[in-house]
Design an enzyme around this catalytic site. Structure first.
Site, mmCIF file in Angstrom:
data_model
loop_
_atom_site.group_PDB
_atom_site.id
_atom_site.type_symbol
_atom_site.label_atom_id
_atom_site.label_comp_id
_atom_site.label_asym_id
_atom_site.label_seq_id
_atom_site.Cartn_x
_atom_site.Cartn_y
_atom_site.Cartn_z
ATOM 1 N N ILE A 1 -3.485 4.685 1.930
ATOM 2 C CA ILE A 1 -3.740 4.979 3.340
ATOM 3 C C ILE A 1 -4.782 6.094 3.496
ATOM 4 O O ILE A 1 -5.424 6.201 4.550
ATOM 5 C CB ILE A 1 -2.415 5.309 4.063
ATOM 6 C CG1 ILE A 1 -2.575 5.138 5.574
ATOM 7 C CG2 ILE A 1 -1.890 6.670 3.679
ATOM 8 C CD1 ILE A 1 -1.260 5.135 6.326
ATOM 9 N N GLY B 1 -2.578 4.592 -3.623
ATOM 10 C CA GLY B 1 -2.704 3.342 -4.369
ATOM 11 C C GLY B 1 -1.890 3.305 -5.647
ATOM 12 O O GLY B 1 -1.710 2.247 -6.236
ATOM 13 N N TYR C 1 0.853 -1.198 0.000
ATOM 14 C CA TYR C 1 0.000 0.000 0.000
ATOM 15 C C TYR C 1 0.879 1.234 0.000
ATOM 16 O O TYR C 1 2.089 1.171 0.237
ATOM 17 C CB TYR C 1 -0.961 0.008 1.200
ATOM 18 C CG TYR C 1 -0.329 0.397 2.513
ATOM 19 C CD1 TYR C 1 -0.367 1.719 2.960
ATOM 20 C CD2 TYR C 1 0.308 -0.542 3.307
ATOM 21 C CE1 TYR C 1 0.211 2.086 4.167
ATOM 22 C CE2 TYR C 1 0.877 -0.183 4.509
ATOM 23 C CZ TYR C 1 0.838 1.128 4.937
ATOM 24 O OH TYR C 1 1.417 1.478 6.130
ATOM 25 N N CYS C 2 0.261 2.371 -0.287
ATOM 26 C CA CYS C 2 0.962 3.658 -0.279
ATOM 27 C C CYS C 2 -0.021 4.735 0.181
ATOM 28 O O CYS C 2 -0.919 4.451 0.972
ATOM 29 C CB CYS C 2 1.544 3.966 -1.664
ATOM 30 S SG CYS C 2 0.307 4.167 -2.951
ATOM 31 N N ARG C 3 0.098 5.925 -0.342
ATOM 32 C CA ARG C 3 -0.789 7.019 0.047
ATOM 33 C C ARG C 3 -2.140 6.915 -0.668
ATOM 34 O O ARG C 3 -3.187 6.981 -0.044
ATOM 35 C CB ARG C 3 -0.123 8.366 -0.271
ATOM 36 C CG ARG C 3 -0.956 9.560 0.096
ATOM 37 C CD ARG C 3 -0.211 10.873 -0.218
ATOM 38 N NE ARG C 3 -1.118 11.982 -0.166
ATOM 39 C CZ ARG C 3 -1.890 12.391 -1.171
ATOM 40 N NH1 ARG C 3 -1.848 11.782 -2.331
ATOM 41 N NH2 ARG C 3 -2.698 13.416 -1.028
#
Length: 89
Positions: free
Chosen positions: A80, A56, A52-54
């Protein structure tokens, strides 16, 4: 599977920058910045891995890198920004 409903027993990789990770991350997340993903991970290639990241986008890029490297079960659970739980700082 999404960022609010994922298997917490699986490895969870946060591919954001260190500063972003330090501001808050998912419980049990391991930090591996996107620029380090091409070096590979220390998991068996058949092991399911969540990324995951900020938002996607970077995690999708990480998934594609890992797929290309032969990892067989990488799942992008998104960003996130959509997470509804408590973050770890």
């Amino acid at each position: 599977m999404d960022i609010n409903n994922y298997d917490k027993s699986l490895p969870l990789i946060d591919v954001r920058m260190k500063e972003e990770f330090d501001e808050g991350h998912l419980p049990n997340a391991i930090h591996v910045p996107l620029n380090e993903i091409p070096k590979g991970l220390s998991y068996p290639k058949e092991q399911p891995i969540l990324v995951y990241c900020r938002s996607g986008h970077r995690s999708e890029e990480a998934k594609l890198f890992l797929d290309h490297m032969g990892y067989e079960n990488v799942i992008n659970i998104g960003g996130i920004l959509d997470y509804e739980g408590e973050l770890v700082k």
